[in-house]
Design a protein around this motif. Sequence first.
Motif, short mmCIF file in Angstrom:
data_model
loop_
_atom_site.label_atom_id
_atom_site.label_comp_id
_atom_site.label_asym_id
_atom_site.label_seq_id
_atom_site.Cartn_x
_atom_site.Cartn_y
_atom_site.Cartn_z
N GLY A 178 0.84 -1.19 0.00
CA GLY A 178 0.00 0.00 0.00
C GLY A 178 0.88 1.24 0.00
N ARG A 204 -2.98 3.25 -2.64
CA ARG A 204 -3.92 3.11 -1.53
C ARG A 204 -5.35 3.35 -2.01
N HIS A 205 -6.26 2.47 -1.60
CA HIS A 205 -7.66 2.58 -2.00
C HIS A 205 -8.36 3.61 -1.10
N ARG A 206 -8.72 4.73 -1.66
CA ARG A 206 -9.35 5.80 -0.89
C ARG A 206 -10.87 5.79 -1.01
N ARG A 207 -11.39 5.24 -2.12
CA ARG A 207 -12.84 5.11 -2.31
C ARG A 207 -13.17 3.67 -2.64
N ARG A 218 -13.34 1.00 -0.89
CA ARG A 218 -12.26 0.14 -0.43
C ARG A 218 -12.63 -1.33 -0.44
N GLU A 219 -13.93 -1.61 -0.34
CA GLU A 219 -14.36 -3.00 -0.34
C GLU A 219 -14.13 -3.67 -1.69
N GLN A 220 -13.94 -2.87 -2.73
CA GLN A 220 -13.66 -3.42 -4.05
C GLN A 220 -12.17 -3.60 -4.30
N GLY A 221 -11.36 -3.10 -3.40
CA GLY A 221 -9.91 -3.19 -3.58
C GLY A 221 -9.36 -4.54 -3.18
N SER A 244 -2.33 -1.14 -8.10
CA SER A 244 -3.61 -1.06 -7.41
C SER A 244 -4.63 -1.90 -8.17
N LYS A 292 -8.75 -3.29 -8.32
CA LYS A 292 -10.13 -3.20 -7.86
C LYS A 292 -11.00 -4.13 -8.69
#
Length: 224
Positions: A12, A17-20, A22-25, A165, A167
């Motif tokens: 990360g 980093r997953h900022r929006r 996050r459950e899809q990351g 990253s 998603k």
Amino acid sequence: MATDSLPPLLPGTDLTRHRRLREQGSLDRADLEAILDAGFVCHLGVVVEGRPLVVPTVYGRDERHLYLHGSVVSRSLAGGTPVCVTVTHVDGLVLARSVFEHGVNYRSAVIHGTARKVTDPEEKLAGLRLLTEHSAPGQWSYARRPNRKELAATTLLALSLAEASVKIRTGAPEDGDGPDAELGLWAGVLPLTSVWGTPVTDPVLPPDTAVPGHIARREGTRHG
């Protein structure tokens, strides 16, 4: 060309980093590799002469690097500068009861790093083989290999797969338990798939020229 495996989890960083949503990351490197293996066209983003430039190109990979190629005169393939490469697969439209809740089922990977121009002849040939076999398995052994002149006219970039990253979005609309469920409207997913068609033979070939098995076998199979 090093082939040692990278760590099983993606790091990360400020870029990944997953900022929006996050459950899809996903931090699973296996998900990254699966997304890359399911496609062969990526979009390369790079700043050229102070302006952003995004170009589509084909790619191949090994355990550590993504390889991209193009003409030696291409400004996007200069190497030595930070780049961003994206690969996206659309699996379906998510059609909800309200337009606001509409979405897309997808798999995407964004790779960050500094692209390196491959100058070692052995690595360049091996990278081009990976790239060819990635999109058309069996073609490297079937077709004529590139000669010196063609190799000199081709640029190959290597981009580390260390920083990426990922998603993934799957499943039904998310408004089934909200107020809009009372509207009585249809909601669901409209899947999207790509299937390889029947090979079209070059009309200048003799009529008895058979389609090679490694190409013929792909007819009717799913891409991606």
